[in-house]
Design an enzyme around this catalytic site. Structure first.
Site, PDB file in Angstrom:
ATOM      1  N   LYS A 194      54.566   5.942 -41.012  1.00  0.00           N
ATOM      2  CA  LYS A 194      53.570   6.175 -42.041  1.00  0.00           C
ATOM      3  C   LYS A 194      53.152   7.646 -41.963  1.00  0.00           C
ATOM      4  O   LYS A 194      52.387   8.040 -41.077  1.00  0.00           O
ATOM      5  CB  LYS A 194      52.364   5.248 -41.822  1.00  0.00           C
ATOM      6  CG  LYS A 194      51.352   5.272 -42.987  1.00  0.00           C
ATOM      7  CD  LYS A 194      50.316   6.346 -42.793  1.00  0.00           C
ATOM      8  CE  LYS A 194      49.384   6.430 -43.987  1.00  0.00           C
ATOM      9  NZ  LYS A 194      48.651   7.707 -44.043  1.00  0.00           N
ATOM     10  N   GLY A 247      47.404  12.782 -34.172  1.00  0.00           N
ATOM     11  CA  GLY A 247      46.314  13.158 -35.065  1.00  0.00           C
ATOM     12  C   GLY A 247      45.022  13.365 -34.310  1.00  0.00           C
ATOM     13  O   GLY A 247      45.022  13.819 -33.159  1.00  0.00           O
ATOM     14  N   SER A 248      43.931  13.010 -34.936  1.00  0.00           N
ATOM     15  CA  SER A 248      42.610  13.305 -34.396  1.00  0.00           C
ATOM     16  C   SER A 248      42.257  12.387 -33.232  1.00  0.00           C
ATOM     17  O   SER A 248      42.737  11.255 -33.127  1.00  0.00           O
ATOM     18  CB  SER A 248      41.549  13.165 -35.485  1.00  0.00           C
ATOM     19  OG  SER A 248      41.326  11.810 -35.807  1.00  0.00           O
ATOM     20  N   VAL A 251      40.538   9.002 -34.510  1.00  0.00           N
ATOM     21  CA  VAL A 251      41.448   7.948 -34.953  1.00  0.00           C
ATOM     22  C   VAL A 251      42.310   7.460 -33.789  1.00  0.00           C
ATOM     23  O   VAL A 251      42.639   6.279 -33.700  1.00  0.00           O
ATOM     24  CB  VAL A 251      42.315   8.444 -36.124  1.00  0.00           C
ATOM     25  CG1 VAL A 251      43.306   7.361 -36.563  1.00  0.00           C
ATOM     26  CG2 VAL A 251      41.428   8.852 -37.304  1.00  0.00           C
ATOM     27  N   GLU A 269      49.234  11.489 -29.269  1.00  0.00           N
ATOM     28  CA  GLU A 269      49.123  12.939 -29.134  1.00  0.00           C
ATOM     29  C   GLU A 269      47.960  13.367 -30.011  1.00  0.00           C
ATOM     30  O   GLU A 269      48.041  13.305 -31.247  1.00  0.00           O
ATOM     31  CB  GLU A 269      50.400  13.669 -29.544  1.00  0.00           C
ATOM     32  CG  GLU A 269      50.283  15.164 -29.297  1.00  0.00           C
ATOM     33  CD  GLU A 269      51.553  15.939 -29.599  1.00  0.00           C
ATOM     34  OE1 GLU A 269      51.432  17.072 -30.099  1.00  0.00           O
ATOM     35  OE2 GLU A 269      52.654  15.413 -29.358  1.00  0.00           O
ATOM     36  N   CYS A 303      47.919  21.682 -33.309  1.00  0.00           N
ATOM     37  CA  CYS A 303      47.227  21.050 -32.176  1.00  0.00           C
ATOM     38  C   CYS A 303      47.371  21.862 -30.906  1.00  0.00           C
ATOM     39  O   CYS A 303      46.499  21.805 -30.031  1.00  0.00           O
ATOM     40  CB  CYS A 303      47.724  19.621 -31.981  1.00  0.00           C
ATOM     41  SG  CYS A 303      49.506  19.476 -31.763  1.00  0.00           S
ATOM     42  N   GLU A 400      37.537  21.154 -31.648  1.00  0.00           N
ATOM     43  CA  GLU A 400      38.793  21.632 -32.232  1.00  0.00           C
ATOM     44  C   GLU A 400      38.532  21.981 -33.694  1.00  0.00           C
ATOM     45  O   GLU A 400      38.345  21.100 -34.538  1.00  0.00           O
ATOM     46  CB  GLU A 400      39.884  20.562 -32.127  1.00  0.00           C
ATOM     47  CG  GLU A 400      41.232  21.047 -32.641  1.00  0.00           C
ATOM     48  CD  GLU A 400      42.297  19.969 -32.580  1.00  0.00           C
ATOM     49  OE1 GLU A 400      43.466  20.317 -32.343  1.00  0.00           O
ATOM     50  OE2 GLU A 400      41.965  18.783 -32.784  1.00  0.00           O
TER      51      GLU A 400
END
Length: 501
Positions: A194, A247-248, A251, A269, A303, A400
């Site tokens: 996705k 991602g974050s 989440v 990650e 990132c 971040e």
């Protein structure tokens, strides 16, 4: 406020005006959402211009993709092929990505807003990822133990983990997909991926090219839409054996908690706040070039961005002068223009978030050395920005920002530098600059980060595993260890009858 080179986006570029409509890839077919609904993506560099239209998937669409992947794993040929057969198909996928680099780079330049020259480089590196994984597939191995006694042999078999759910972010869609898909399918798994609703085009095209290369139906499926509709189910569904999210941190915690309820393997990650530690004996010219390139690359939406500069007080002013000089040469603007180094932020909302962090930094007492302003009359463009006099308590020191913002700290001793480098919840990346290799290695050994550099920044190779320490995630991708994420190990205790004497 400083002036930076800026190239205004062209609104008559035929690459911009081409309509791109995509279907999801489920069980080897391009399909619309069952609802018929779509999502239109507007270029962040060309406001008002729709650059892609994707299906707005639902839970029913996701379940169809999971069922296809489950069937392909349980009954299809892919997990039962020899390593050589899988490798040949994966190499053909690499060949087709390479043959279509320009198309894929244009898609990402328009959807992500990144400079097309950067996008071409990422497509090329993705080719090397597929080829490395393909080359390694025939070398995947288990273990044999012949020291358990005269009538016993022990084996450890490596088996594919099953159906893998991948959720990838918007900043490097094809590259991050290529850091995971070849390892997952190389291990014999099937995949449902996705991508972000902002940047789905290149992932869909990669899956279409994989089918063209001979990948069996159902082995690689792409579902599109919003995370709550088609992403979260990958962590929830009992037929998904492994879920991997990039991602974050917010989440990531949610995905990990949901996956934990189902006792499934999970890889995460997440964010970073990478330190760049510069000792007094460093090559300041080389450091300045890489520091600037690292933090401003892709508008800072990386990132592993080295967004915290930790520099010895004796060379801080000299280094900052050099970093400013490099930053002043960065050309921002039209992502389709080959002269541009840095394109747009992902959307206006994210630009507003970055600008908010900059205002917070100024309010907290940090000194704005350069930047701190938008660029151009339209589009989500933000200037390279450097703060000095930052303290650890400030929001810009801990959060971040995910934008082109460098925060600067000064240290007196090596112990202080290491303490500052480790002084965040993150541990994704770190750089150390010193001409003394002993100093550099001793520092790297004490910094808690999974991906590090000595006298460099941002370079990578398919052979080297990547991943995070602390709250930057769990698991490793790439290299030989990347296959472990998508494998199960089975021990076999073999009892033999006594050897006839």
């Amino acid at each position: 406020m400083s002036a930076f080179p800026f190239i205004t986006p062209r609104l008559d570029d035929p690459r911009l005006l081409q309509e791109r409509r995509y279907g999801m890839v489920i069980d080897g077919k391009s399909v619309p959402a069952l609802s018929g609904e779509t999502i239109a993506r507007e270029s962040p560099a060309h406001p008002g211009h729709i650059v892609s239209i994707i299906p707005k998937g639902s839970r029913d669409d996701a379940e169809a993709a999971i069922a296809a992947a489950r069937l392909a794993f349980d009954n299809g040929p892919w997990p039962r092929m020899t390593g050589g057969e899988r490798a040949r198909i994966m190499n053909r996928v690499a060949d087709l990505i390479e043959a279509n680099i320009e198309e894929l780079a244009i898609i990402e330049a328009l959807e992500v807003g990144k400079a097309i020259s950067q996008a071409r480089g990422e497509m090329g590196f993705s080719v090397s990822l597929w080829r490395y994984a393909a080359g390694h597939v025939q070398g995947l191995e288990g273990e044999a133990h012949n020291d358990l006694g005269p009538n016993t042999i022990g084996l450890i078999l490596r088996e594919p983990a099953g159906v893998v759910g991948l959720i990838t972010p918007w900043n490097f869609p094809l590259l991050i997909g290529s850091e995971r898909i070849p390892w997952a399918i190389g291990a014999g798994c099937t995949v449902v991926i996705k991508p972000s609703e902002f940047t789905s085009g290149s992932t869909i095209r990669m899956a279409e090219l994989a089918l063209q290369a001979g990948l069996p139906e159902g082995v690689l499926n792409v579902i599109t839409g919003y995370g709550a509709d088609v992403g979260q189910i990958l962590a929830e569904h009992p037929d998904v054996d492994v879920v991997n999210f990039t991602g974050s941190q917010r989440v990531g915690r949610l995905i990990g908690a949901i996956a934990g309820q189902n006792i499934k393997k999970v890889g995460l990650e997440l964010g970073g706040k990478g330190p760049q530690v510069v000792f007094a004996d460093a090559d300041l010219d080389a450091a300045a070039a890489k520091i600037s390139g690292g933090v401003f690359h892709c508008s800072g939406q990386v990132c592993i961005s080295g967004s915290r500069l930790i520099v010895h007080e004796s060379v801080a002013d000299a280094l900052l002068e050099k970093v400013q000089a490099v930053a002043a040469q960065i050309v921002t603007g039209d992502p389709l223009d080959d002269r541009v180094h840095v394109g747009a932020l992902i959307h206006q909302g994210h630009l507003d978030k970055v600008a908010g962090y900059v205002e917070q930094g100024k309010a907290d007492g940090a000194q704005l050395l350069v930047g701190g302003n938008t660029l151009g009359k339209a589009g989500a463009f933000y200037a390279p920005t450097i703060f000095t006099d930052v303290t650890r308590q400030m929001t810009i020191a801990q959060d971040e920002i995910f934008g082109p913002v460098l925060t600067t700290f000064r240290f007196k001793t090596a112990e202080e530098a290491i303490r500052m480098a480790n002084d965040t919840p993150y541990g994704l990346s770190a750089c150390v600059w010193s001409r003394n290799i002993s100093t550099a290695f001793q520092a790297i050994r004490r910094i808690k980060a999974g991906r590090t550099w000595i006298n460099g920044m941002g370079d990578g190779a398919p052979q080297l595993a990547i991943g995070g320490y602390k709250q930057s995630g769990v698991g490793r991708e790439l290299g030989k260890h990347g296959f472990d994420e998508y494998s199960e190990l089975k021990s076999v205790h073999v009892s033999l009858s006594a050897f006839p004497g």
